[in-house]
Design a protein around this motif. Sequence first.
Motif, mmCIF file in Angstrom:
data_model
loop_
_atom_site.group_PDB
_atom_site.id
_atom_site.type_symbol
_atom_site.label_atom_id
_atom_site.label_comp_id
_atom_site.label_asym_id
_atom_site.label_seq_id
_atom_site.Cartn_x
_atom_site.Cartn_y
_atom_site.Cartn_z
ATOM 1 N N UNK A 18 0.585 -1.563 0.071
ATOM 2 C CA UNK A 18 0.081 0.012 0.080
ATOM 3 C C UNK A 18 0.981 1.043 0.094
ATOM 4 N N UNK A 19 0.114 2.318 -0.387
ATOM 5 C CA UNK A 19 1.015 3.458 -0.826
ATOM 6 C C UNK A 19 0.731 4.475 0.370
ATOM 7 N N UNK A 20 0.386 3.583 1.686
ATOM 8 C CA UNK A 20 0.242 4.782 2.992
ATOM 9 C C UNK A 20 0.244 4.475 4.069
ATOM 10 N N UNK A 21 0.510 4.970 4.975
ATOM 11 C CA UNK A 21 0.817 4.342 6.364
ATOM 12 C C UNK A 21 -0.058 4.583 7.191
ATOM 13 N N UNK A 22 -0.154 4.057 8.772
ATOM 14 C CA UNK A 22 -0.809 4.682 10.156
ATOM 15 C C UNK A 22 -0.018 5.925 10.261
ATOM 16 N N UNK A 23 -0.936 6.481 10.293
ATOM 17 C CA UNK A 23 -0.558 8.548 10.963
ATOM 18 C C UNK A 23 -0.209 9.455 9.238
ATOM 19 N N UNK A 24 -0.794 9.066 7.963
ATOM 20 C CA UNK A 24 -0.961 9.464 7.033
ATOM 21 C C UNK A 24 -1.649 10.263 7.361
ATOM 22 N N UNK A 40 -5.030 8.567 8.804
ATOM 23 C CA UNK A 40 -5.838 6.951 9.111
ATOM 24 C C UNK A 40 -5.070 6.783 10.284
ATOM 25 N N UNK A 41 -6.233 6.127 11.085
ATOM 26 C CA UNK A 41 -5.808 5.141 12.228
ATOM 27 C C UNK A 41 -6.184 3.855 12.190
ATOM 28 N N UNK A 42 -5.761 3.704 10.921
ATOM 29 C CA UNK A 42 -4.924 1.654 11.269
ATOM 30 C C UNK A 42 -5.024 1.889 9.937
ATOM 31 N N UNK A 43 -4.375 0.166 9.151
ATOM 32 C CA UNK A 43 -4.092 0.143 7.784
ATOM 33 C C UNK A 43 -4.425 -1.771 8.094
ATOM 34 N N UNK A 44 -5.239 -1.745 6.519
ATOM 35 C CA UNK A 44 -5.416 -4.060 6.808
ATOM 36 C C UNK A 44 -5.156 -3.818 6.022
#
Length: 120
Positions: A18-24, A40-44
């Motif tokens: 994914x191109x995004x992370x938690x905190x972005x 972003x709070x959480x990534x799955x």
Amino acid sequence: MATQVKSEQTTAAKRYKMHVKKGDTVQVISGRDKGKIGEILNTLPKLSKVVVKGVNVKTKHVKPQQEGESGQITTFEAPIHSSNVMLYSTKQKIASRVCYSFNQEGRKVRMLKKTGEVID
């Protein structure tokens, strides 16, 4: 008569890059919440989905667990697909795609294409 043993297909979910992370900080680019900005709070990664603060808010009616207790209506952010969000620059107030480059120390960093802002 010999019985054939059918190999079970493992449905082990693949982890998506994914191109995004938690905190972005991201902006939603499609769907009902198009245009909203949040963190972003959480990534799955197995589902390629993200949970963004204030986006895709759902309500859930919770039954009382014990006698005498009252029921509740709770709200929570449901996941949305990672392709529906784009990184957002808070300084320039613009959404941009991400590119990867190397800084002076030779470390690989994420950078916004439109602004050249280094994210991490």
